[in-house]
Write a protein that holds these residues in place. Structure first.
Motif, PDB file in Angstrom:
ATOM      1  N   MET A   1      -8.735 -26.177 -20.926  1.00 17.23           N
ATOM      2  CA  MET A   1      -8.386 -25.651 -19.622  1.00 17.23           C
ATOM      3  C   MET A   1      -8.144 -24.150 -19.752  1.00 17.23           C
ATOM      4  N   ALA A   2      -8.405 -23.441 -18.670  1.00 18.67           N
ATOM      5  CA  ALA A   2      -8.222 -21.992 -18.642  1.00 18.67           C
ATOM      6  C   ALA A   2      -7.809 -21.574 -17.237  1.00 18.67           C
ATOM      7  N   TYR A   3      -7.494 -20.329 -17.103  1.00 19.08           N
ATOM      8  CA  TYR A   3      -7.202 -19.769 -15.792  1.00 19.08           C
ATOM      9  C   TYR A   3      -8.417 -19.000 -15.294  1.00 19.08           C
ATOM     10  N   VAL A   4      -8.486 -18.843 -13.980  1.00 22.07           N
ATOM     11  CA  VAL A   4      -9.635 -18.234 -13.324  1.00 22.07           C
ATOM     12  C   VAL A   4      -9.130 -17.192 -12.318  1.00 22.07           C
ATOM     13  N   VAL A   5      -9.793 -16.046 -12.279  1.00 19.55           N
ATOM     14  CA  VAL A   5      -9.502 -15.041 -11.257  1.00 19.55           C
ATOM     15  C   VAL A   5     -10.429 -15.334 -10.083  1.00 19.55           C
ATOM     16  N   ALA A   6      -9.859 -15.415  -8.893  1.00 22.41           N
ATOM     17  CA  ALA A   6     -10.616 -15.797  -7.707  1.00 22.41           C
ATOM     18  C   ALA A   6     -10.757 -14.644  -6.710  1.00 22.41           C
ATOM     19  N   GLU A   7     -11.279 -14.973  -5.572  1.00 16.57           N
ATOM     20  CA  GLU A   7     -11.725 -14.028  -4.550  1.00 16.57           C
ATOM     21  C   GLU A   7     -10.729 -12.945  -4.161  1.00 16.57           C
ATOM     22  N   ASN A   8      -9.454 -13.265  -4.055  1.00 12.62           N
ATOM     23  CA  ASN A   8      -8.532 -12.253  -3.543  1.00 12.62           C
ATOM     24  C   ASN A   8      -8.341 -11.070  -4.481  1.00 12.62           C
ATOM     25  N   CYS A   9      -8.824 -11.166  -5.700  1.00 11.15           N
ATOM     26  CA  CYS A   9      -8.753 -10.009  -6.610  1.00 11.15           C
ATOM     27  C   CYS A   9      -9.734  -8.909  -6.189  1.00 11.15           C
ATOM     28  N   ILE A  10     -10.797  -9.298  -5.513  1.00  9.79           N
ATOM     29  CA  ILE A  10     -11.820  -8.322  -5.121  1.00  9.79           C
ATOM     30  C   ILE A  10     -11.195  -7.228  -4.264  1.00  9.79           C
ATOM     31  N   ARG A  11     -11.380  -6.007  -4.700  1.00 10.87           N
ATOM     32  CA  ARG A  11     -10.906  -4.787  -4.059  1.00 10.87           C
ATOM     33  C   ARG A  11      -9.383  -4.635  -4.075  1.00 10.87           C
ATOM     34  N   CYS A  12      -8.683  -5.543  -4.752  1.00 13.52           N
ATOM     35  CA  CYS A  12      -7.240  -5.387  -4.972  1.00 13.52           C
ATOM     36  C   CYS A  12      -7.025  -4.927  -6.412  1.00 13.52           C
ATOM     37  N   LYS A  13      -7.492  -5.750  -7.354  1.00 13.43           N
ATOM     38  CA  LYS A  13      -7.507  -5.389  -8.774  1.00 13.43           C
ATOM     39  C   LYS A  13      -6.225  -4.700  -9.231  1.00 13.43           C
ATOM     40  N   TYR A  14      -5.108  -5.400  -9.055  1.00 16.72           N
ATOM     41  CA  TYR A  14      -3.807  -4.824  -9.418  1.00 16.72           C
ATOM     42  C   TYR A  14      -3.594  -4.668 -10.917  1.00 16.72           C
ATOM     43  N   MET A  15      -4.046  -5.580 -11.710  1.00 15.97           N
ATOM     44  CA  MET A  15      -4.009  -5.521 -13.167  1.00 15.97           C
ATOM     45  C   MET A  15      -2.653  -5.783 -13.803  1.00 15.97           C
ATOM     46  N   ASP A  16      -1.670  -6.243 -13.061  1.00 22.59           N
ATOM     47  CA  ASP A  16      -0.372  -6.600 -13.647  1.00 22.59           C
ATOM     48  C   ASP A  16      -0.545  -7.718 -14.677  1.00 22.59           C
ATOM     49  N   CYS A  17      -1.497  -8.591 -14.423  1.00 21.36           N
ATOM     50  CA  CYS A  17      -1.769  -9.737 -15.290  1.00 21.36           C
ATOM     51  C   CYS A  17      -2.205  -9.319 -16.688  1.00 21.36           C
ATOM     52  N   VAL A  18      -2.888  -8.215 -16.786  1.00 25.58           N
ATOM     53  CA  VAL A  18      -3.452  -7.751 -18.058  1.00 25.58           C
ATOM     54  C   VAL A  18      -2.353  -7.489 -19.079  1.00 25.58           C
ATOM     55  N   GLU A  19      -1.274  -6.896 -18.630  1.00 20.46           N
ATOM     56  CA  GLU A  19      -0.190  -6.501 -19.538  1.00 20.46           C
ATOM     57  C   GLU A  19       0.536  -7.685 -20.176  1.00 20.46           C
ATOM     58  N   VAL A  20       0.548  -8.830 -19.506  1.00 18.59           N
ATOM     59  CA  VAL A  20       1.310  -9.969 -20.034  1.00 18.59           C
ATOM     60  C   VAL A  20       0.457 -10.945 -20.839  1.00 18.59           C
ATOM     61  N   CYS A  21      -0.842 -10.781 -20.814  1.00 18.77           N
ATOM     62  CA  CYS A  21      -1.731 -11.717 -21.509  1.00 18.77           C
ATOM     63  C   CYS A  21      -1.585 -11.578 -23.026  1.00 18.77           C
ATOM     64  N   PRO A  22      -1.173 -12.654 -23.707  1.00 23.76           N
ATOM     65  CA  PRO A  22      -0.970 -12.554 -25.152  1.00 23.76           C
ATOM     66  C   PRO A  22      -2.261 -12.560 -25.968  1.00 23.76           C
ATOM     67  N   VAL A  23      -3.391 -12.900 -25.338  1.00 23.28           N
ATOM     68  CA  VAL A  23      -4.647 -12.975 -26.088  1.00 23.28           C
ATOM     69  C   VAL A  23      -5.715 -12.010 -25.564  1.00 23.28           C
ATOM     70  N   ASP A  24      -5.345 -11.136 -24.648  1.00 18.60           N
ATOM     71  CA  ASP A  24      -6.267 -10.105 -24.133  1.00 18.60           C
ATOM     72  C   ASP A  24      -7.598 -10.695 -23.659  1.00 18.60           C
ATOM     73  N   CYS A  25      -7.535 -11.675 -22.762  1.00 19.08           N
ATOM     74  CA  CYS A  25      -8.755 -12.353 -22.311  1.00 19.08           C
ATOM     75  C   CYS A  25      -9.252 -11.865 -20.950  1.00 19.08           C
ATOM     76  N   PHE A  26      -8.755 -10.714 -20.487  1.00 20.92           N
ATOM     77  CA  PHE A  26      -9.212 -10.164 -19.206  1.00 20.92           C
ATOM     78  C   PHE A  26     -10.339  -9.158 -19.423  1.00 20.92           C
ATOM     79  N   TYR A  27     -11.259  -9.162 -18.478  1.00 23.60           N
ATOM     80  CA  TYR A  27     -12.412  -8.268 -18.504  1.00 23.60           C
ATOM     81  C   TYR A  27     -12.500  -7.593 -17.150  1.00 23.60           C
ATOM     82  N   VAL A  28     -12.917  -6.317 -17.159  1.00 23.10           N
ATOM     83  CA  VAL A  28     -12.822  -5.512 -15.949  1.00 23.10           C
ATOM     84  C   VAL A  28     -14.189  -5.184 -15.357  1.00 23.10           C
TER      85      VAL A  28
END
Length: 110
Positions: A1-28
């Motif tokens: 199982m994993a987490y998924v970034v969905a539609e509301n991120c489009i044009r918001c892209k706050y990036m608060d999530c990036v700082e807390v990720c322990p495995v650096d699995c976000f892509y921009v």
């Protein structure tokens, strides 16, 4: 199982999530982030950090249409490990419906 970034991120892209990720699995991307499903350890710390409430477990119905997009673009976009600045108009876009039409497939900058 994993987490998924969905539609509301489009044009918001706050990036608060990036700082807390322990495995650096976000892509921009140019106007949103995605999570690499094979790197995500399903810890869930990113979900409550998202001001746009755009992160869901892949088992959630809200994630279904976005799981493949996350997989595809996490293999094409650069990895991001530090929070950047959200777009100046992020608040204007937060919560707007039907944002998928504004998805930009171009990679973002780190």
């Amino acid at each position: 199982m994993a987490y998924v970034v969905a539609e509301n991120c489009i044009r918001c892209k706050y990036m608060d999530c990036v700082e807390v990720c322990p495995v650096d699995c976000f892509y921009v991307g140019e106007n949103m982030l995605v999570i690499h499903p094979d790197e995500c350890i399903d810890c869930g710390v990113c979900e409550p950090e998202c001001p746009a409430e755009a992160i869901f477990p892949d088992s959630d119905d809200k994630a279904a249409d976005w799981a493949e997009l996350n997989r595809t673009y996490s293999q094409q976009w650069p990895n991001i490990t530090r929070k950047g600045d959200a777009p100046a108009d992020a608040e204007d876009w937060n919560g707007k419906p039907d944002k998928k039409q504004f998805f930009d497939p171009n990679p973002g900058s780190v």
